[in-house]
Design a protein around this motif. Structure first.
Motif, PDB file in Angstrom:
ATOM      1  N   LEU A   1       0.833  -1.207   0.000  1.00 27.75           N
ATOM      2  CA  LEU A   1       0.000   0.000   0.000  1.00 27.75           C
ATOM      3  C   LEU A   1       0.863   1.250   0.000  1.00 27.75           C
ATOM      4  O   LEU A   1       0.610   2.217  -0.744  1.00 27.75           O
ATOM      5  N   VAL A   2       1.903   1.244   0.810  1.00 27.21           N
ATOM      6  CA  VAL A   2       2.806   2.392   0.909  1.00 27.21           C
ATOM      7  C   VAL A   2       3.491   2.643  -0.431  1.00 27.21           C
ATOM      8  O   VAL A   2       3.593   3.790  -0.899  1.00 27.21           O
ATOM      9  N   GLU A   3       3.979   1.586  -1.078  1.00 29.86           N
ATOM     10  CA  GLU A   3       4.628   1.734  -2.383  1.00 29.86           C
ATOM     11  C   GLU A   3       3.654   2.308  -3.413  1.00 29.86           C
ATOM     12  O   GLU A   3       4.003   3.182  -4.209  1.00 29.86           O
ATOM     13  N   GLY A   4       2.411   1.815  -3.386  1.00 29.55           N
ATOM     14  CA  GLY A   4       1.413   2.282  -4.339  1.00 29.55           C
ATOM     15  C   GLY A   4       1.073   3.741  -4.157  1.00 29.55           C
ATOM     16  O   GLY A   4       0.929   4.486  -5.138  1.00 29.55           O
ATOM     17  N   LEU A   5       0.967   4.169  -2.907  1.00 24.50           N
ATOM     18  CA  LEU A   5       0.625   5.572  -2.645  1.00 24.50           C
ATOM     19  C   LEU A   5       1.714   6.508  -3.170  1.00 24.50           C
ATOM     20  O   LEU A   5       1.430   7.549  -3.773  1.00 24.50           O
ATOM     21  N   ALA A   6       2.967   6.139  -2.932  1.00 27.49           N
ATOM     22  CA  ALA A   6       4.074   6.997  -3.361  1.00 27.49           C
ATOM     23  C   ALA A   6       4.145   7.076  -4.883  1.00 27.49           C
ATOM     24  O   ALA A   6       4.561   8.104  -5.441  1.00 27.49           O
ATOM     25  N   GLN A   7       3.743   6.002  -5.560  1.00 33.73           N
ATOM     26  CA  GLN A   7       3.792   5.980  -7.022  1.00 33.73           C
ATOM     27  C   GLN A   7       2.627   6.747  -7.645  1.00 33.73           C
ATOM     28  O   GLN A   7       2.787   7.446  -8.653  1.00 33.73           O
ATOM     29  N   GLN A   8       1.446   6.615  -7.032  1.00 35.05           N
ATOM     30  CA  GLN A   8       0.231   7.165  -7.641  1.00 35.05           C
ATOM     31  C   GLN A   8       0.148   8.677  -7.536  1.00 35.05           C
ATOM     32  O   GLN A   8      -0.402   9.344  -8.408  1.00 35.05           O
ATOM     33  N   HIS A   9       0.664   9.235  -6.472  1.00 35.08           N
ATOM     34  CA  HIS A   9       0.501  10.675  -6.216  1.00 35.08           C
ATOM     35  C   HIS A   9       1.822  11.400  -6.441  1.00 35.08           C
ATOM     36  O   HIS A   9       2.763  11.262  -5.649  1.00 35.08           O
ATOM     37  N   ASP A  10       1.905  12.178  -7.491  1.00 32.21           N
ATOM     38  CA  ASP A  10       3.091  12.976  -7.749  1.00 32.21           C
ATOM     39  C   ASP A  10       3.187  14.084  -6.696  1.00 32.21           C
ATOM     40  O   ASP A  10       2.225  14.795  -6.432  1.00 32.21           O
ATOM     41  N   GLY A  11       4.340  14.216  -6.083  1.00 29.42           N
ATOM     42  CA  GLY A  11       4.506  15.217  -5.036  1.00 29.42           C
ATOM     43  C   GLY A  11       3.770  14.863  -3.762  1.00 29.42           C
ATOM     44  O   GLY A  11       3.385  15.755  -2.987  1.00 29.42           O
TER      45      GLY A  11
ATOM     46  N   MET B   1       5.986   5.008   6.781  1.00 26.39           N
ATOM     47  CA  MET B   1       6.246   4.906   5.345  1.00 26.39           C
ATOM     48  C   MET B   1       7.747   4.966   5.073  1.00 26.39           C
ATOM     49  O   MET B   1       8.264   4.282   4.175  1.00 26.39           O
ATOM     50  N   GLY B   2       8.463   5.765   5.838  1.00 30.92           N
ATOM     51  CA  GLY B   2       9.916   5.819   5.703  1.00 30.92           C
ATOM     52  C   GLY B   2      10.582   4.507   6.070  1.00 30.92           C
ATOM     53  O   GLY B   2      11.600   4.132   5.482  1.00 30.92           O
ATOM     54  N   ARG B   3      10.015   3.805   7.038  1.00 31.31           N
ATOM     55  CA  ARG B   3      10.555   2.490   7.416  1.00 31.31           C
ATOM     56  C   ARG B   3      10.239   1.423   6.379  1.00 31.31           C
ATOM     57  O   ARG B   3      11.043   0.528   6.117  1.00 31.31           O
ATOM     58  N   LEU B   4       9.040   1.520   5.801  1.00 31.60           N
ATOM     59  CA  LEU B   4       8.535   0.429   4.979  1.00 31.60           C
ATOM     60  C   LEU B   4       8.921   0.518   3.514  1.00 31.60           C
ATOM     61  O   LEU B   4       9.003  -0.503   2.831  1.00 31.60           O
ATOM     62  N   HIS B   5       9.133   1.717   2.993  1.00 29.88           N
ATOM     63  CA  HIS B   5       9.369   1.832   1.552  1.00 29.88           C
ATOM     64  C   HIS B   5      10.775   1.313   1.208  1.00 29.88           C
ATOM     65  O   HIS B   5      11.769   1.722   1.807  1.00 29.88           O
TER      66      HIS B   5
ATOM     67  N   VAL C   1      12.917   7.426  -1.731  1.00 29.64           N
ATOM     68  CA  VAL C   1      11.534   7.690  -1.333  1.00 29.64           C
ATOM     69  C   VAL C   1      11.407   7.633   0.191  1.00 29.64           C
ATOM     70  O   VAL C   1      10.707   8.453   0.802  1.00 29.64           O
ATOM     71  N   ALA C   2      12.101   6.675   0.795  1.00 28.94           N
ATOM     72  CA  ALA C   2      12.051   6.549   2.256  1.00 28.94           C
ATOM     73  C   ALA C   2      12.591   7.807   2.929  1.00 28.94           C
ATOM     74  O   ALA C   2      12.061   8.265   3.955  1.00 28.94           O
ATOM     75  N   LYS C   3      13.639   8.393   2.339  1.00 32.55           N
ATOM     76  CA  LYS C   3      14.208   9.622   2.899  1.00 32.55           C
ATOM     77  C   LYS C   3      13.219  10.775   2.786  1.00 32.55           C
ATOM     78  O   LYS C   3      13.068  11.589   3.708  1.00 32.55           O
ATOM     79  N   GLU C   4      12.503  10.847   1.642  1.00 33.79           N
ATOM     80  CA  GLU C   4      11.474  11.874   1.478  1.00 33.79           C
ATOM     81  C   GLU C   4      10.396  11.728   2.552  1.00 33.79           C
ATOM     82  O   GLU C   4       9.904  12.729   3.101  1.00 33.79           O
ATOM     83  N   ALA C   5      10.007  10.507   2.832  1.00 29.28           N
ATOM     84  CA  ALA C   5       8.970  10.252   3.837  1.00 29.28           C
ATOM     85  C   ALA C   5       9.434  10.706   5.212  1.00 29.28           C
ATOM     86  O   ALA C   5       8.656  11.304   5.983  1.00 29.28           O
ATOM     87  N   ARG C   6      10.697  10.421   5.544  1.00 33.29           N
ATOM     88  CA  ARG C   6      11.214  10.815   6.860  1.00 33.29           C
ATOM     89  C   ARG C   6      11.301  12.341   6.995  1.00 33.29           C
ATOM     90  O   ARG C   6      11.018  12.901   8.059  1.00 33.29           O
TER      91      ARG C   6
END
Length: 472
Positions: free
Chosen positions: A416-426, A446-450, A455-460
């Motif tokens: 789910l986390v991977e899908g969310l990051a891919q589907q939504h630009d920005g 999300m930073g732990r799981l991606h 992408v994980a760094k962006e989440a953190r």
């Protein structure tokens, strides 16, 4: 098991079904037949057991023959006495009469029959914790206690631990009766430490000894209807000086013994756990309670049990009223609120189109508007207003927070986390601004799981911004 935290819910058969099962168990039916067979000439010893001279007649009354006939008749008589089917009226004379509870087996309510069966079960469980004394008789006929290495409390605790694990395995399944459990796995569950990698030879020997004890005990518990048991293949024990080879496939595993709690056994074990102070819920416990109790109570339920509980709750309510009550209970900003809303969404999926007015009433609600739109769209409703971007992001945070609470860091959540990051630009540039109590926690997860480090760094980073915005 700890008696402070609730056990998983179990799905029980109806009391009427269980009572019929109880009446048909070999041991209780034998006990009832002996209670009806007993008369003025029946004599018992000081402990209430049949005197030896009467055991052949008792065995004949039960249609038993062979080497074990007298022992089986004696056991059935003990159950009859302990369960109140027979009453000793004169201890000095050793005379008996029919007990008050005998009439309950034919004229009582299902719960009355089950109470008698539970008394019978306690007798068998007590007997199962006593070792075989046949090999300990001295020449004078007395038991040589010096040769007996037996701790009654430890033995009862061992059996209770095994049965507790069997209960947990049964409750974890979605069917009312669990799958058969291999005896080696059940024995290992109470012998092998959870943090032990490869068991030592000493531990394996303890597991083997435990299997042999359990083999005897489950053989005793089967006639009272507590378990279905496939005993250890006697060929495996033919050579006592040779360790049996490890099982190589499912067929081979079954030779080492397979046990399953019956629906009646599940009922009986739950009754014992409740008596011991455990919180042991059953599906249907929440059917008469409010929606808040339903959503909170099913929060930790496995999916099948949660759906069964919800279905029973809905059956007692008119759909529109139920939908409004569920939506009202789903509101909140506390830590448990996201999971309540997830359970609410799952419950509403079981409600028909007549609930539509309740969902339209909350379209403008900040906490419920998103899930209302999902429900209306899935049910083919017309004129469903599109959600704002803020509502989409809020629902996303709420959904991930609920999944975290329900499943932890599962593979499904990772996807789910991977899908969310891919589907939504920005996505991360916008989502940290979402006014949701769980925003920072969700972004950290999300930073732990991606799996993508960038992408994980962006989440953190987004989580840090969210935490700063919240003043945390």
């Amino acid at each position: 098991m700890s008696d402070s935290s609730p056990l998983p819910p179990v799905r029980l058969h109806t009391e009427a079904e269980l009572a019929r099962d109880a009446l048909s168990t070999p041991l209780l039916s034998r006990a009832a037949r002996l209670a009806r067979w007993a008369g003025p000439d029946t004599r018992v010893d000081a402990g209430g057991g049949l005197v030896d001279e009467q055991l052949p007649a008792a065995a004949e009354a039960l249609g038993l023959s062979g080497d074990d006939a007298a022992a089986d008749a004696s056991e059935a008589w003990r159950v009859a006495v302990d369960a109140g089917l027979v009453e000793v009226v004169d201890e000095q004379e050793g005379t008996v009469t029919a007990g008050e509870d005998l009439a309950l087996l034919t004229g009582g309510a299902p719960q009355d029959v089950l109470a008698v069966w539970l008394a019978a079960l306690e007798t068998v469980l007590a007997d199962a914790s006593v070792p075989d004394l046949d090999g300990l008789l001295a020449e004078d006929g007395e038991v040589d206690l010096s040769a007996l290495d037996w701790d009654p409390e430890a033995e009862a605790e061992f059996l209770d631990g095994v049965l507790g694990n069997l209960y947990l395995l049964t409750a974890a399944g979605d069917a009312p009766g669990g799958a058969p459990v291999p005896l080696p796995a059940l024995a290992a569950s109470v012998i092998v430490p959870s943090d032990m990698g490869e068991p030592t030879n000493d531990v394996l020997e303890q597991v083997s000894d435990a299997m042999m004890r359990l083999d005897d005990q489950f053989r005793m518990l089967e006639p009272v209807g507590f378990v279905e048991y496939q005993p250890v293949d006697e060929a495996l024990m033919a050579d006592v000086d040779e360790e049996p080879a490890a099982p190589v496939d499912d067929t081979d595993v079954s030779r080492y013994g397979m046990v399953r709690l019956t629906p009646l056994g599940l009922y009986g074990l739950r009754a014992r756990l409740l008596e011991a102070g455990f919180d042991a819920p059953a599906v249907g416990d929440l059917a008469d309670k409010g929606a808040d109790a339903l959503l909170d109570g099913t929060a930790e339920f496995p999916p099948g049990a949660a759906q069964a509980e919800t279905e029973q709750w809905l059956q007692r309510r008119e759909p529109l009223v139920a939908a409004r009550e569920l939506l009202a209970a789903a509101r909140g900003s506390d830590a448990g609120a996201p999971l309540r809303r997830l359970r609410c969404q799952q419950a509403l999926s079981l409600v028909g189109p007549s609930a539509e007015p309740a969902l339209r009433e909350v379209l403008d609600d900040a906490e419920l508007g998103g899930l209302a739109r999902v429900w209306l769209t899935e049910h083919g409703a017309r004129d469903v207003p599109a959600p704002s971007e803020a509502m989409v992001y809020w629902l996303t945070i709420d959904t991930v927070a609920a999944q975290l609470a329900a499943e932890g860091n599962s593979e499904e959540l990772r996807a789910l986390v991977e899908g969310l990051a891919q589907q939504h630009d920005g996505f991360f540039a916008a989502v940290w601004r979402v006014d949701h109590p769980a925003t920072a926690d969700v972004l950290e997860a999300m930073g732990r799981l991606h799996p993508d480090k960038k992408v994980a760094k962006e989440a953190r980073k987004a989580a840090f911004k969210a935490r700063s915005q919240q003043g945390g």
